[in-house]
Design an enzyme around this catalytic site. Structure first.
Site, short mmCIF file in Angstrom:
data_model
loop_
_atom_site.label_atom_id
_atom_site.label_comp_id
_atom_site.label_asym_id
_atom_site.label_seq_id
_atom_site.Cartn_x
_atom_site.Cartn_y
_atom_site.Cartn_z
N GLU A 1 50.00 29.75 67.42
CA GLU A 1 50.62 28.45 67.72
C GLU A 1 50.01 27.41 66.79
O GLU A 1 48.81 27.19 66.81
CB GLU A 1 50.42 28.03 69.18
CG GLU A 1 51.26 28.82 70.17
CD GLU A 1 51.23 28.26 71.59
OE1 GLU A 1 51.08 27.02 71.74
OE2 GLU A 1 51.34 29.05 72.53
N GLU B 1 46.66 31.52 76.25
CA GLU B 1 45.82 30.38 76.61
C GLU B 1 45.14 30.62 77.95
O GLU B 1 45.24 29.80 78.88
CB GLU B 1 46.63 29.09 76.58
CG GLU B 1 47.11 28.73 75.18
CD GLU B 1 47.74 27.35 75.07
OE1 GLU B 1 47.86 26.65 76.10
OE2 GLU B 1 48.12 26.98 73.95
#
Length: 517
Positions: free
Chosen positions: A321, A198
């Site tokens: 994810e 991220e």
């Protein structure tokens, strides 16, 4: 069955027509003649972050624990349960935690390892007693491939390249020497590596242009010039619908440095007002299903961008994810993300895995968040007790698709309508296993209506059918430590096969997997 009476007037006469208000008709066409694309088993991967009670008091209870049976501190019951899923890979140590984790702090004698504060999740202090050796040895117990997430935000190129050498090098080097001194002679030969996590957020708040250059640098020093060891490097990918991020990576990173691009997307009611995991209304359920179904759009659009720069589909889309995200259970640490798991989560899992299967040409790896005690877990623990969640059972039912050949299908689904909005009620995927068995997975996400499905199959003939179903009395039902078997798979009998036409009736909010021979 909910029967309603409808009045029909015709030439002065009144007819009463009885209709089934709870069943909708759906059509699915399957072509089983020449399945070519493999559903990569790594789509069925899992995720274990240093977050809440996932590692400590989850997987790892300590070598000195005399109450909970364990192997080198790792719970035997968790190992056994995950092995039954044929768990293909496990991602570690994060997540956001990965970009604060320095792997050297987690090797060597445990009593000499420095402590650290987990600033991302709960502000707790951990002692690094679960580190590289512990995780990689645990993956060997599981029969799963490790997927290591490297620290790109607060680490260095040398730190990550040293980690690769520490776990993979089979010759003489400073890092292999250190590994041997720490008790491991042979390398683990780790294939999967995340280069940051991220990067658009907790991994450094980078722009895609900046990250692409940083990625190129890190990826260069992780392997040889020709990547002769076959390391699979996964770039930190887009946050949901940030298509510019994917475009920038695909355009600016040489394909010789890139094996996978990540994508993260969670299912929820409303990001800033997630609501209870167990006490939710149909409105909240429907909105959660809307965000879950959005995965189809995201995978399609990100794949289309990747196709522009990689028409041969050499680079994988890695959804590392995904899962449901709600408020934590009352009385638990907000930073630990501990939540229960209901039939709503089973529906997320069934729907999402059908999407991944059907996009198997590009989606070749994914990781449910997370394995134990965090978010949409497959396992929950409490002291020496362990329970399997509805999500676990969906993964166990769907494992038949791992490394099977994708059977193309088209679904003409009825709508699940709530208020003025609608989404498809039925999703499906199908595959041909190596033993010649065809497996079809079906979900009906409608909260109240059954779905009657007609499947027309061409290209292959069948004589026998059997199946299993996962459903319950209420959407809000869950398995608890007091009642661990409220939701579990049962034999499914409401399917009829006649001359390669299959008729199935799916109850509301149910997941079914059929086996055809």
């Amino acid at each position: 069955m909910n029967l309603k009476k409808k009045l029909v007037k015709s030439v002065g006469m009144i007819f009463i027509v009885v209709i089934n208000a709870n069943a909708q008709t759906n059509n699915i066409k399957l072509d089983a003649s020449k399945p070519e694309i493999t559903i990569n088993k790594h789509i069925y991967g899992h995720f274990a972050e240093h977050l809440g009670r996932c590692i400590y008091d989850g997987f790892y209870v300590g070598e000195g624990n005399k109450i909970i049976p364990n192997t080198n501190g790792v719970r035997n019951d968790i190992i056994d349960a995950l092995k039954k899923l044929n768990i293909p890979n496990l991602r570690w140590p994060g997540g956001c935690f990965a970009d604060t984790y320095h792997w050297m702090d987690g090797v060597g004698p445990k009593e000499k390892r420095p402590s650290m504060v987990n600033t991302w999740w709960g502000g707790v202090t951990e002692n690094n007693s679960f580190g590289t050796h512990d995780f990689l040895n645990m993956c060997e117990l599981l029969g799963a491939e490790p997927y290591l997430a490297g620290n790109m935000a607060s680490g260095t190129v040398k730190e990550l390249s040293d980690w690769v050498q520490y776990v993979n090098h089979n010759g003489e080097s400073p890092m292999s020497k250190l590994r041997k001194e720490n008790g491991r002679e042979k390398p683990w030969s780790v294939k999967f590596w995340g280069v940051g996590n991220e990067a658009w957020g907790c991994g450094g708040n980078m722009t895609p242009e900046y990250y692409a250059n940083e990625y190129r640098k890190y990826a260069t020093f992780m392997s040889s010039w020709t990547n002769d060891k076959g390391i699979f490097r996964v770039a930190s990918g887009a946050n949901v619908a940030d298509y510019h991020w994917t475009e920038t990576l695909m355009k600016n990173v040489p394909k010789g440095l890139l094996e996978g691009v990540a994508l993260h997307h969670y299912s929820f009611v409303e990001w800033n007002k997630k609501g209870s995991a167990t006490s939710f209304s149909e409105d909240q359920y429907f909105r959660t299903m809307q965000t879950a179904w959005r995965m189809e759009e995201l995978v399609t659009k990100h794949s289309a961008i990747m196709d522009k720069y990689d028409p041969q589909k050499k680079v994988a889309l890695v959804v590392d994810e995904w899962g449901g995200w709600y408020d934590v259970e009352p009385g638990t640490n907000p930073g630990f993300l501990y939540q229960q798991n209901t039939m709503r989560d089973a529906m997320i899992a069934g729907l999402t895995l059908n999407v991944f299967n059907n996009h198997a040409e590009r989606v070749r790896m994914a990781n449910l968040a997370q394995a134990v005690n965090v978010l949409q877990s497959v396992i929950l623990t409490k002291d020496d007790k362990m329970i399997l969640t509805p999500t676990y059972h969906v993964l166990e039912m769907y494992k038949v698709h791992q490394d099977a050949k994708l059977i193309p299908l088209t679904v003409n689904s009825a709508d699940y309508t709530y208020g003025e909005k609608s989404i498809p009620a039925v999703t499906a995927s199908a595959s041909l296993a190596g033993n010649g068995v065809t497996n079809i997975s079906l979900t009906n996400i409608d909260a109240s209506k059954a779905q009657e499905i007609v499947l027309d199959i061409t290209g292959k003939s069948y004589k026998n059918i059997k199946g299993r179903i996962l459903t319950s009395k209420k959407l809000q039902d869950f398995n608890s430590f007091e009642k661990p078997d409220v939701i579990k798979p049962a034999i499914f009998k409401d399917a009829q096969l006649k001359e390669n036409q299959l008729k199935v009736k799916l109850p509301p909010f149910s997941v079914v997997v059929l086996e055809l021979i």
